[in-house]
Design a protein around this motif. Structure first.
Motif, PDB file in Angstrom:
ATOM      1  N   ASP A  80       0.786  -1.076   0.048  1.00 26.39           N
ATOM      2  CA  ASP A  80       0.079  -0.019  -0.108  1.00 26.39           C
ATOM      3  C   ASP A  80       0.788   1.191  -0.117  1.00 26.39           C
ATOM      4  N   ILE A  81       1.993   1.208   0.592  1.00 33.69           N
ATOM      5  CA  ILE A  81       2.924   2.295   0.999  1.00 33.69           C
ATOM      6  C   ILE A  81       3.605   2.597  -0.484  1.00 33.69           C
ATOM      7  N   TRP A  82       3.996   1.438  -1.200  1.00 38.38           N
ATOM      8  CA  TRP A  82       4.506   1.562  -2.350  1.00 38.38           C
ATOM      9  C   TRP A  82       3.605   2.057  -3.624  1.00 38.38           C
ATOM     10  N   SER A  83       2.096   1.817  -3.480  1.00 37.71           N
ATOM     11  CA  SER A  83       1.116   2.355  -4.377  1.00 37.71           C
ATOM     12  C   SER A  83       0.896   3.657  -4.389  1.00 37.71           C
ATOM     13  N   PHE A  84       0.998   3.943  -2.788  1.00 34.47           N
ATOM     14  CA  PHE A  84       0.526   5.358  -2.491  1.00 34.47           C
ATOM     15  C   PHE A  84       1.867   6.282  -3.083  1.00 34.47           C
ATOM     16  N   GLY A  85       2.955   5.932  -2.683  1.00 37.65           N
ATOM     17  CA  GLY A  85       4.260   6.588  -3.450  1.00 37.65           C
ATOM     18  C   GLY A  85       4.070   6.716  -4.793  1.00 37.65           C
ATOM     19  N   SER A  86       3.621   5.728  -5.511  1.00 35.75           N
ATOM     20  CA  SER A  86       3.606   5.792  -7.026  1.00 35.75           C
ATOM     21  C   SER A  86       2.644   6.919  -7.346  1.00 35.75           C
ATOM     22  N   LEU A  87       1.447   6.824  -6.642  1.00 35.34           N
ATOM     23  CA  LEU A  87       0.369   7.763  -7.063  1.00 35.34           C
ATOM     24  C   LEU A  87       0.989   9.130  -6.989  1.00 35.34           C
ATOM     25  N   LEU A  88       1.608   9.344  -5.455  1.00 35.90           N
ATOM     26  CA  LEU A  88       1.871  10.733  -5.391  1.00 35.90           C
ATOM     27  C   LEU A  88       2.944  11.093  -6.648  1.00 35.90           C
ATOM     28  N   ASP A  94       3.339  14.603 -13.102  1.00 39.44           N
ATOM     29  CA  ASP A  94       2.363  14.399 -14.230  1.00 39.44           C
ATOM     30  C   ASP A  94       3.135  13.495 -15.387  1.00 39.44           C
ATOM     31  N   THR A  95       3.696  12.395 -14.767  1.00 37.38           N
ATOM     32  CA  THR A  95       3.995  11.325 -15.399  1.00 37.38           C
ATOM     33  C   THR A  95       3.863   9.973 -14.313  1.00 37.38           C
ATOM     34  N   THR A  96       3.846   8.793 -15.083  1.00 41.80           N
ATOM     35  CA  THR A  96       3.873   7.526 -14.109  1.00 41.80           C
ATOM     36  C   THR A  96       5.354   7.128 -14.106  1.00 41.80           C
ATOM     37  N   LEU A  97       5.503   6.390 -12.958  1.00 43.86           N
ATOM     38  CA  LEU A  97       6.834   5.961 -12.470  1.00 43.86           C
ATOM     39  C   LEU A  97       7.433   4.809 -13.765  1.00 43.86           C
ATOM     40  N   PHE A  98       6.507   3.993 -14.023  1.00 41.76           N
ATOM     41  CA  PHE A  98       6.771   3.107 -15.019  1.00 41.76           C
ATOM     42  C   PHE A  98       5.705   3.110 -16.311  1.00 41.76           C
ATOM     43  N   LYS A  99       6.128   2.685 -17.417  1.00 41.53           N
ATOM     44  CA  LYS A  99       5.319   2.710 -18.576  1.00 41.53           C
ATOM     45  C   LYS A  99       4.038   1.792 -18.285  1.00 41.53           C
ATOM     46  N   LEU A 100       2.862   2.389 -18.367  1.00 41.15           N
ATOM     47  CA  LEU A 100       1.721   1.600 -17.833  1.00 41.15           C
ATOM     48  C   LEU A 100       0.510   2.044 -19.115  1.00 41.15           C
ATOM     49  N   ASN A 101      -0.220   0.841 -19.089  1.00 36.75           N
ATOM     50  CA  ASN A 101      -1.351   1.005 -20.147  1.00 36.75           C
ATOM     51  C   ASN A 101      -2.747   1.607 -19.429  1.00 36.75           C
ATOM     52  N   ARG A 102      -3.676   1.784 -19.991  1.00 39.18           N
ATOM     53  CA  ARG A 102      -4.741   2.380 -19.236  1.00 39.18           C
ATOM     54  C   ARG A 102      -5.098   1.517 -18.171  1.00 39.18           C
ATOM     55  N   LYS A 103      -4.915   0.374 -17.906  1.00 36.80           N
ATOM     56  CA  LYS A 103      -5.538  -0.566 -16.829  1.00 36.80           C
ATOM     57  C   LYS A 103      -4.197  -0.484 -15.797  1.00 36.80           C
ATOM     58  N   ASP A 104      -3.319   0.370 -15.823  1.00 36.58           N
ATOM     59  CA  ASP A 104      -2.392   0.334 -14.948  1.00 36.58           C
ATOM     60  C   ASP A 104      -1.404  -0.731 -14.958  1.00 36.58           C
ATOM     61  N   ARG A 133      10.027  20.564  -3.315  1.00 34.77           N
ATOM     62  CA  ARG A 133      10.912  20.010  -2.383  1.00 34.77           C
ATOM     63  C   ARG A 133      10.360  19.055  -1.080  1.00 34.77           C
ATOM     64  N   VAL A 134       9.150  19.738  -0.595  1.00 33.70           N
ATOM     65  CA  VAL A 134       8.193  19.079   0.257  1.00 33.70           C
ATOM     66  C   VAL A 134       7.914  17.931  -0.130  1.00 33.70           C
ATOM     67  N   ALA A 135       7.352  17.899  -1.339  1.00 30.56           N
ATOM     68  CA  ALA A 135       6.684  16.706  -2.065  1.00 30.56           C
ATOM     69  C   ALA A 135       7.636  15.810  -2.123  1.00 30.56           C
ATOM     70  N   ARG A 136       9.081  15.986  -2.508  1.00 32.23           N
ATOM     71  CA  ARG A 136      10.058  15.186  -2.813  1.00 32.23           C
ATOM     72  C   ARG A 136      10.391  14.296  -1.310  1.00 32.23           C
ATOM     73  N   LYS A 137      10.219  15.103  -0.336  1.00 35.94           N
ATOM     74  CA  LYS A 137      10.532  14.514   0.855  1.00 35.94           C
ATOM     75  C   LYS A 137       9.650  13.488   1.254  1.00 35.94           C
ATOM     76  N   LEU A 138       8.248  13.779   0.954  1.00 37.92           N
ATOM     77  CA  LEU A 138       7.254  12.815   1.147  1.00 37.92           C
ATOM     78  C   LEU A 138       7.371  11.576   0.614  1.00 37.92           C
ATOM     79  N   VAL A 139       7.696  11.569  -0.630  1.00 32.78           N
ATOM     80  CA  VAL A 139       7.592  10.439  -1.541  1.00 32.78           C
ATOM     81  C   VAL A 139       8.981   9.634  -1.306  1.00 32.78           C
TER      82      VAL A 139
END
Length: 139
Positions: A80-88, A94-104, A133-139
């Motif tokens: 869940d933490i990994w998923s939340f970090g990926s979402l953040l 404004d880009t995904t961490l990895f190349k994903l399709n429409r179904k993630d 910077r604050v967001a970078r520390k959060l992720v």
């Protein structure tokens, strides 16, 4: 082989090779290599249960997990933490961490290989793309 065991688990007949499920879970082979990546997943076996109040509900559990060539991974808060970090990351860059399709789902074997080889160095590289910077520390 383990790949045959995986294939037999998901493909009960030849028609299954064209199914959406197989297209999604089939092993992704590395070009010019003998290795493949796959997501440790399983099919659901649905069973009807009776609640104490007489209501019926459907419970899903893994279908024949002993037929898989790997042990199922127990869910943990780390996923869940990994998923939340990926979402953040996606929200902040404004880009995904990895190349994903429409179904993630990861789109190809290169994306799977990148995820498999994720380490602290890649983590630092990607988080530097977050300009706040604050967001970078959060992720």
């Amino acid at each position: 082989s383990d790949l045959d065991k995986f294939r037999n688990y998901f493909l009960k007949n030849e028609e299954d090779e064209t199914s959406e499920l197989w297209k999604k879970v089939k092993p992704k082979f590395i070009e010019n290599k003998t290795a493949a990546y796959l997501v440790k997943t399983f099919k659901y076996a649905e069973k009807l249960e009776n609640a104490s109040n007489g209501d019926h509900f459907q419970e899903e559990e893994p279908e024949s997990p002993d037929s898989l060539p790997y042990d199922l991974v127990v869910a943990s808060p780390a996923f869940d933490i990994w998923s939340f970090g990926s979402l953040l990351y996606t929200l902040f860059t404004d880009t995904t961490l990895f190349k994903l399709n429409r179904k993630d789902d990861l789109v190809n074997v290169s994306a799977m290989e990148e995820l498999y080889n994720w380490d602290e160095e890649k983590n630092k590289k990607y988080t530097q793309r977050i300009t706040i910077r604050v967001a970078r520390k959060l992720v």
